[in-house]
Design an enzyme around this catalytic site. Structure first.
Site, PDB file in Angstrom:
ATOM      1  CG  ASP A  11     -14.297  23.932  -5.305  1.00  0.00           C
ATOM      2  OD1 ASP A  11     -13.620  23.538  -4.800  1.00  0.00           O
ATOM      3  OD2 ASP A  11     -13.735  24.997  -5.480  1.00  0.00           O
ATOM      4  CG  ASP A  13     -11.243  25.896  -0.392  1.00  0.00           C
ATOM      5  OD1 ASP A  13     -10.811  26.289   0.986  1.00  0.00           O
ATOM      6  OD2 ASP A  13     -10.406  24.819  -0.461  1.00  0.00           O
ATOM      7  CB  SER A 108      -8.237  20.684  -5.016  1.00  0.00           C
ATOM      8  OG  SER A 108      -8.438  20.435  -6.212  1.00  0.00           O
TER       9      SER A 108
END
Length: 218
Positions: A11, A13, A108
Site C-alpha cells: 500500500d 499511504d 486507493s
C-alpha cells in the site's frame, strides 16, 4: 517469521509514505470550503483505505462529486510536491533490497496523487496500481490481483504489506499472505499473518534461485 515470495505488494499511504499530516491539512481545507469540519466528516463516513472519490460521493450531492474530486486531487498533489510527505521508517532500505521488477505499489489514491506522494518520499515504483486503474476497490481483491498480473507473478506468490483493514481484507480475498503495520490502526484491528510497527521490522533477501525470503521480526 519468514515468507517465501516472488513479489511484494505495498500500500502507499502510511505503509511506504507518511502522508497523514498532508492528508489532514488538505482534507480539512477542502471540507471547510464545503461548510464541513474534518471531525464531522469522519463521524459520517469511513475514510481510511477508501478512494477519495468514494468518500466524496458519501459527502456531497451527486452533481458536485466530480468537481469536488478534481479540486481535492489537485490540492493533494500540490501539497505532496511541496515536500510535506516522508518515507515510513524502513521503507527506503527495504525497497533498495528488492529488484525493481519484484515489487509494486497498490493504492486507493488517484494516480497523480500517489505518484506525487511517492516521488516526494524518493520512491519510484516500476508498477503502480491506483484507483484510476480499477473498477473495484479494496476490500475487493482486484487491486492486488492486477498488480500481480502486471508483475507477471502468481497471486499466491505475492506478499502484501498494508496498514488498513480494507487493504488486508483485499489481500485475503486475493489469496495473498499479508504483513500489517500499526501506523493507522491498533494491532487488534488488523487481521494479518504478521503485525509490526513499521518497515524497520521487515527485511528481504534474494535466494540463489531468485526467490525472495521476507523476514519479519516480531
Amino acid at each position: 517469521m519468514r515468507f517465501p515470495a516472488d513479489a511484494l505488494l505495498f500500500d502507499c499511504d502510511e505503509t511506504l509514505v507518511s502522508s497523514l499530516r498532508s492528508v489532514v491539512h488538505v482534507w480539512r481545507q477542502w471540507l471547510e470550503s464545503y461548510g464541513m469540519t474534518l471531525e464531522e466528516a469522519m463521524a459520517r463516513v469511513e475514510v481510511h483505505g477508501r478512494s477519495a472519490a468514494a468518500v466524496i460521493a458519501d459527502l456531497l450531492p451527486a452533481d458536485q462529486v466530480a468537481e469536488g474530486v478534481r479540486r481535492l486531487q489537485e490540492a493533494e498533489r500540490a501539497d505532496a510536491l511541496a515536500g510535506n510527505v516522508t518515507p515510513v521508517a524502513g521503507a527506503v532500505e527495504l525497497l533498495a533490497a528488492l529488484p525493481a521488477d519484484r515489487w509494486a505499489v497498490v493504492t486507493s489514491s488517484a494516480h497523480k496523487v500517489a505518484e506525487a506522494r511517492l516521488a516526494g518520499a524518493g520512491i519510484h515504483p516500476k508498477v503502480l496500481v491506483t484507483s484510476d486503474d480499477l473498477t473495484h476497490h479494496k476490500p475487493h481483491p482486484q487491486p492486488f490481483l492486477l498488480a500481480a498480473e502486471r508483475l507477471g507473478v502468481a497471486p499466491a506468490r505475492c506478499v502484501v504489506v498494508e496498514d488498513s483493514p480494507a487493504g488486508l481484507a483485499a489481500a485475503c480475498a486475493a489469496g495473498m499472505p499479508a504483513i500489517a503495520l500499526t501506523t493507522t490502526h491498533a494491532a487488534a484491528e488488523l487481521r494479518a499473518d504478521a503485525v509490526v510497527a513499521d518497515l524497520t521490522a521487515v527485511s528481504v533477501q534474494v535466494s540463489a534461485s531468485g526467490r525472495l525470503i521476507v523476514e519479519v521480526a516480531l
